[in-house]
Design a protein around this motif. Structure first.
Motif, PDB file in Angstrom:
ATOM      1  N   LYS A   2      93.735  25.377  81.067  1.00  0.00           N
ATOM      2  CA  LYS A   2      93.727  25.150  79.838  1.00  0.00           C
ATOM      3  C   LYS A   2      94.135  24.266  79.549  1.00  0.00           C
ATOM      4  CE  LYS A   2      94.658  29.886  78.279  1.00  0.00           C
ATOM      5  NZ  LYS A   2      95.319  31.092  77.869  1.00  0.00           N
ATOM      6  N   SER A   3      92.991  22.929  78.523  1.00  0.00           N
ATOM      7  CA  SER A   3      93.062  21.977  77.965  1.00  0.00           C
ATOM      8  C   SER A   3      93.502  22.196  77.067  1.00  0.00           C
ATOM      9  CB  SER A   3      92.222  21.180  78.548  1.00  0.00           C
ATOM     10  OG  SER A   3      91.950  19.609  78.114  1.00  0.00           O
ATOM     11  N   GLY A   4      94.343  21.148  76.629  1.00  0.00           N
ATOM     12  CA  GLY A   4      94.749  21.133  75.270  1.00  0.00           C
ATOM     13  C   GLY A   4      93.815  20.639  74.132  1.00  0.00           C
ATOM     14  N   LEU A   5      93.121  19.821  74.054  1.00  0.00           N
ATOM     15  CA  LEU A   5      92.105  19.402  73.871  1.00  0.00           C
ATOM     16  C   LEU A   5      90.860  19.623  74.217  1.00  0.00           C
ATOM     17  CD1 LEU A   5      90.010  16.840  73.377  1.00  0.00           C
ATOM     18  CD2 LEU A   5      89.914  16.195  75.221  1.00  0.00           C
ATOM     19  N   LEU A   6      90.130  20.187  74.945  1.00  0.00           N
ATOM     20  CA  LEU A   6      89.242  21.475  74.679  1.00  0.00           C
ATOM     21  C   LEU A   6      90.061  23.336  73.786  1.00  0.00           C
ATOM     22  CD1 LEU A   6      88.288  22.229  78.389  1.00  0.00           C
ATOM     23  CD2 LEU A   6      86.863  20.987  76.683  1.00  0.00           C
ATOM     24  N   SER A   7      91.313  23.607  73.876  1.00  0.00           N
ATOM     25  CA  SER A   7      92.239  24.343  72.740  1.00  0.00           C
ATOM     26  C   SER A   7      91.501  23.733  71.113  1.00  0.00           C
ATOM     27  CB  SER A   7      92.853  24.616  73.260  1.00  0.00           C
ATOM     28  OG  SER A   7      93.070  24.775  74.103  1.00  0.00           O
ATOM     29  N   THR A   8      91.629  22.536  70.916  1.00  0.00           N
ATOM     30  CA  THR A   8      91.395  22.126  69.668  1.00  0.00           C
ATOM     31  C   THR A   8      90.052  22.218  69.166  1.00  0.00           C
ATOM     32  OG1 THR A   8      93.492  21.032  69.799  1.00  0.00           O
ATOM     33  CG2 THR A   8      92.022  20.967  68.092  1.00  0.00           C
ATOM     34  N   LEU A   9      89.378  21.060  69.699  1.00  0.00           N
ATOM     35  CA  LEU A   9      87.881  21.755  69.900  1.00  0.00           C
ATOM     36  C   LEU A   9      87.292  23.399  69.546  1.00  0.00           C
ATOM     37  CD1 LEU A   9      86.324  18.844  72.721  1.00  0.00           C
ATOM     38  CD2 LEU A   9      87.113  18.108  70.116  1.00  0.00           C
ATOM     39  N   ALA A  10      87.912  23.518  70.178  1.00  0.00           N
ATOM     40  CA  ALA A  10      87.456  25.491  70.370  1.00  0.00           C
ATOM     41  C   ALA A  10      87.347  25.954  68.852  1.00  0.00           C
ATOM     42  CB  ALA A  10      88.278  26.022  71.515  1.00  0.00           C
ATOM     43  N   PHE A  11      89.086  25.394  68.315  1.00  0.00           N
ATOM     44  CA  PHE A  11      89.245  25.700  67.431  1.00  0.00           C
ATOM     45  C   PHE A  11      88.330  24.907  65.976  1.00  0.00           C
ATOM     46  CE2 PHE A  11      92.348  24.494  63.663  1.00  0.00           C
ATOM     47  CZ  PHE A  11      92.520  25.179  62.604  1.00  0.00           C
ATOM     48  N   LEU A  12      88.522  24.435  66.080  1.00  0.00           N
ATOM     49  CA  LEU A  12      87.354  23.236  65.312  1.00  0.00           C
ATOM     50  C   LEU A  12      86.719  23.948  65.350  1.00  0.00           C
ATOM     51  CD1 LEU A  12      88.487  19.654  65.815  1.00  0.00           C
ATOM     52  CD2 LEU A  12      89.001  21.269  63.897  1.00  0.00           C
ATOM     53  N   VAL A 268      71.314  24.232  63.030  1.00  0.00           N
ATOM     54  CA  VAL A 268      71.729  22.875  63.904  1.00  0.00           C
ATOM     55  C   VAL A 268      73.096  22.700  63.640  1.00  0.00           C
ATOM     56  CG1 VAL A 268      70.112  21.985  65.139  1.00  0.00           C
ATOM     57  CG2 VAL A 268      70.755  20.781  62.854  1.00  0.00           C
ATOM     58  N   GLY A 269      74.627  22.628  63.788  1.00  0.00           N
ATOM     59  CA  GLY A 269      75.396  22.212  62.960  1.00  0.00           C
ATOM     60  C   GLY A 269      76.400  21.728  63.873  1.00  0.00           C
ATOM     61  N   TYR A 270      77.030  20.575  63.228  1.00  0.00           N
ATOM     62  CA  TYR A 270      77.917  19.483  62.821  1.00  0.00           C
ATOM     63  C   TYR A 270      79.499  19.602  62.305  1.00  0.00           C
ATOM     64  CZ  TYR A 270      79.146  14.387  64.120  1.00  0.00           C
ATOM     65  OH  TYR A 270      79.980  14.083  65.211  1.00  0.00           O
ATOM     66  N   SER A 271      80.461  19.024  62.925  1.00  0.00           N
ATOM     67  CA  SER A 271      82.192  19.285  62.554  1.00  0.00           C
ATOM     68  C   SER A 271      82.269  18.015  62.401  1.00  0.00           C
ATOM     69  CB  SER A 271      82.799  19.870  63.480  1.00  0.00           C
ATOM     70  OG  SER A 271      84.572  19.640  63.029  1.00  0.00           O
ATOM     71  N   LEU A 272      82.880  17.634  61.445  1.00  0.00           N
ATOM     72  CA  LEU A 272      82.607  16.684  60.138  1.00  0.00           C
ATOM     73  C   LEU A 272      84.161  15.829  60.991  1.00  0.00           C
ATOM     74  CD1 LEU A 272      81.007  16.309  57.210  1.00  0.00           C
ATOM     75  CD2 LEU A 272      79.862  15.099  59.286  1.00  0.00           C
ATOM     76  N   SER A 273      84.712  17.217  60.803  1.00  0.00           N
ATOM     77  CA  SER A 273      86.222  16.335  61.060  1.00  0.00           C
ATOM     78  C   SER A 273      87.256  17.496  61.385  1.00  0.00           C
ATOM     79  CB  SER A 273      87.368  15.828  59.327  1.00  0.00           C
ATOM     80  OG  SER A 273      87.348  16.553  58.200  1.00  0.00           O
ATOM     81  N   ARG A 274      88.483  17.767  60.889  1.00  0.00           N
ATOM     82  CA  ARG A 274      89.476  19.209  61.229  1.00  0.00           C
ATOM     83  C   ARG A 274      88.820  19.645  59.679  1.00  0.00           C
ATOM     84  NH1 ARG A 274      92.849  20.213  65.260  1.00  0.00           N
ATOM     85  NH2 ARG A 274      93.493  21.846  63.428  1.00  0.00           N
ATOM     86  N   ALA A 275      88.384  19.122  58.807  1.00  0.00           N
ATOM     87  CA  ALA A 275      88.140  19.548  57.590  1.00  0.00           C
ATOM     88  C   ALA A 275      86.736  20.710  57.146  1.00  0.00           C
ATOM     89  CB  ALA A 275      89.460  19.198  56.747  1.00  0.00           C
ATOM     90  N   ALA A 299      71.259  25.655  53.805  1.00  0.00           N
ATOM     91  CA  ALA A 299      71.967  24.147  54.502  1.00  0.00           C
ATOM     92  C   ALA A 299      73.410  24.358  53.406  1.00  0.00           C
ATOM     93  CB  ALA A 299      72.003  23.343  53.587  1.00  0.00           C
ATOM     94  N   ARG A 300      74.913  24.346  54.356  1.00  0.00           N
ATOM     95  CA  ARG A 300      76.164  24.489  53.965  1.00  0.00           C
ATOM     96  C   ARG A 300      76.881  23.962  54.344  1.00  0.00           C
ATOM     97  NH1 ARG A 300      77.509  30.529  56.433  1.00  0.00           N
ATOM     98  NH2 ARG A 300      76.497  30.885  54.363  1.00  0.00           N
ATOM     99  N   LEU A 301      77.351  23.135  53.498  1.00  0.00           N
ATOM    100  CA  LEU A 301      78.891  22.864  54.044  1.00  0.00           C
ATOM    101  C   LEU A 301      80.458  23.663  53.368  1.00  0.00           C
ATOM    102  CD1 LEU A 301      80.309  19.487  53.871  1.00  0.00           C
ATOM    103  CD2 LEU A 301      80.158  19.348  51.992  1.00  0.00           C
ATOM    104  N   ILE A 302      81.092  22.994  54.629  1.00  0.00           N
ATOM    105  CA  ILE A 302      82.736  23.759  54.429  1.00  0.00           C
ATOM    106  C   ILE A 302      83.701  23.118  54.892  1.00  0.00           C
ATOM    107  CG2 ILE A 302      83.655  25.425  56.063  1.00  0.00           C
ATOM    108  CD1 ILE A 302      80.368  25.138  57.151  1.00  0.00           C
ATOM    109  N   PHE A 303      84.602  23.539  54.030  1.00  0.00           N
ATOM    110  CA  PHE A 303      85.706  23.300  53.779  1.00  0.00           C
ATOM    111  C   PHE A 303      86.877  23.893  53.938  1.00  0.00           C
ATOM    112  CE2 PHE A 303      89.240  21.291  51.600  1.00  0.00           C
ATOM    113  CZ  PHE A 303      90.072  20.237  51.887  1.00  0.00           C
ATOM    114  N   VAL A 304      88.165  23.600  55.181  1.00  0.00           N
ATOM    115  CA  VAL A 304      88.965  24.407  55.547  1.00  0.00           C
ATOM    116  C   VAL A 304      90.177  23.348  55.305  1.00  0.00           C
ATOM    117  CG1 VAL A 304      89.839  25.455  57.572  1.00  0.00           C
ATOM    118  CG2 VAL A 304      87.702  25.277  56.912  1.00  0.00           C
ATOM    119  N   PHE A 305      91.053  24.595  54.635  1.00  0.00           N
ATOM    120  CA  PHE A 305      92.332  24.355  54.376  1.00  0.00           C
ATOM    121  C   PHE A 305      93.310  25.687  54.321  1.00  0.00           C
ATOM    122  CE2 PHE A 305      90.589  26.090  50.934  1.00  0.00           C
ATOM    123  CZ  PHE A 305      90.965  27.176  49.910  1.00  0.00           C
TER     124      PHE A 305
END
Length: 305
Positions: A2-12, A268-275, A299-305
């Motif tokens: 397991k990679s910490g980087l891959l885990s974080t990206l999967a979370f996002l 098609v989707g894109y993650s702009l940042s963690r939020a 189209a959908r814009l999502i903010f996570v907090f």
């Protein structure tokens, strides 16, 4: 390994997309994937739909047409019920429509309206392969098959006028029962297959247009999405949807509008940042044994907090 980087990206990527509340448009891809507890996605969705379905997409209008602009504001909360992942969501819906309905094959009524549609509330709980995990535990968990139970309720609070043939509200309750499921494939869930079987039940409309009562049969819907991560932030999906049933009866006479249709498209989707993240999708009805037609942009814009 397991990679910490891959885990974080999967979370996002896994938390990216909450669901909406309009029937014909469906929930969209990556809505029913596992997610960590304690997060709160807030999303704004825009849809442009040109079809011969009503504003909510639940009734076929063979001799009509609707051009609808739809906005939906949705709040989700992921939490634990015992050791199971659970989710609630609240959806407010509004927009505008321009449409027409042919009356008795002789007259055409043109309708234009704007305002609020029926709001939607729902709850989902994990049954299989959906343990409750906080963000740290979540990124260290390998997911395979997950199955959930879902119940949703559409409330008859939208704008409705029985003098109009088309409305934003429906003047009746509807209950959704579903068993959404997801399958993860590849390295750390790079590929996901989602299947969402649903049944919708409707109460009667006791004040329909130029009639006393309108009832509707159950509507069965199967929605599916096959999505792939192409980079840590970019993903795409192929979308498929089948609807059957939902015929209405007005004052004891069938309206001959049972739905039997296939629709599909791509997203098609894109993650702009963690939020922040978002997606853009297109879909249309491409086959069926009814008179349905329609296409949609979303189209959908999502903010996570």
């Amino acid at each position: 390994m397991k990679s910490g980087l891959l885990s974080t990206l999967a979370f996002l990527l896994l938390l990216a997309l909450p669901s909406g509340g309009l029937l014909a448009q469906g929930d969209g891809p990556r809505v029913h994937l596992p997610a960590p507890t304690g997060i709160n996605p807030l999303s704004l969705t825009w849809m442009e739909m040109d079809s011969n379905l009503n504003f909510s997409g639940s009734i076929l209008i063979p001799d009509g047409g609707v051009d609808a602009s739809i906005w939906a504001l949705n709040y989700n909360r992921y939490f634990a019920v015992g050791d199971r992942l659970a989710e609630i969501w609240l959806t407010g819906i509004g927009g505008s429509l321009d449409g027409f309905v042919n009356i008795d094959g002789r007259r055409t009524l043109a309708i234009s309206s704007s305002g609020l549609s029926d709001p939607y509330v729902a709850m989902k709980i994990g049954l299989v392969g959906a343990p409750a995990r906080d963000p740290t535990q979540f990124t260290a968990t390998d997911y395979g098959f997950s199955l959930y139970a879902l119940a949703g309720l559409t409330l008859p609070w939208g704008d409705y006028d029985s003098k109009e043939a088309l409305n934003l509200g429906t003047n009746r309750w509807s209950l959704r029962l579903g068993l959404p499921m997801s399958f993860a494939f590849g390295n750390r869930g790079a590929t996901w297959l989602e299947l969402q079987p649903n049944m919708y039940l409707f109460s009667d409309n006791d004040d329909p247009f130029r009639a006393d009562r309108r009832s509707q049969n159950e509507l069965y819907v199967l929605e599916s999405h096959l999505s792939q991560n192409f980079t840590p932030k970019f993903w795409a999906s192929l979308d498929l949807r089948y609807q059957y049933g939902g015929e209405t009866t007005t004052d004891g006479v069938s309206d001959d509008n049972r739905m039997d249709q296939w629709g599909g498209g791509a997203t098609v989707g894109y993650s702009l940042s963690r939020a922040w993240s978002g997606f853009l999708g297109y879909g249309k009805i491409f086959a069926g044994n009814d008179d349905a037609n329609g296409e949609m942009w979303r189209a959908r814009l999502i903010f996570v907090f």
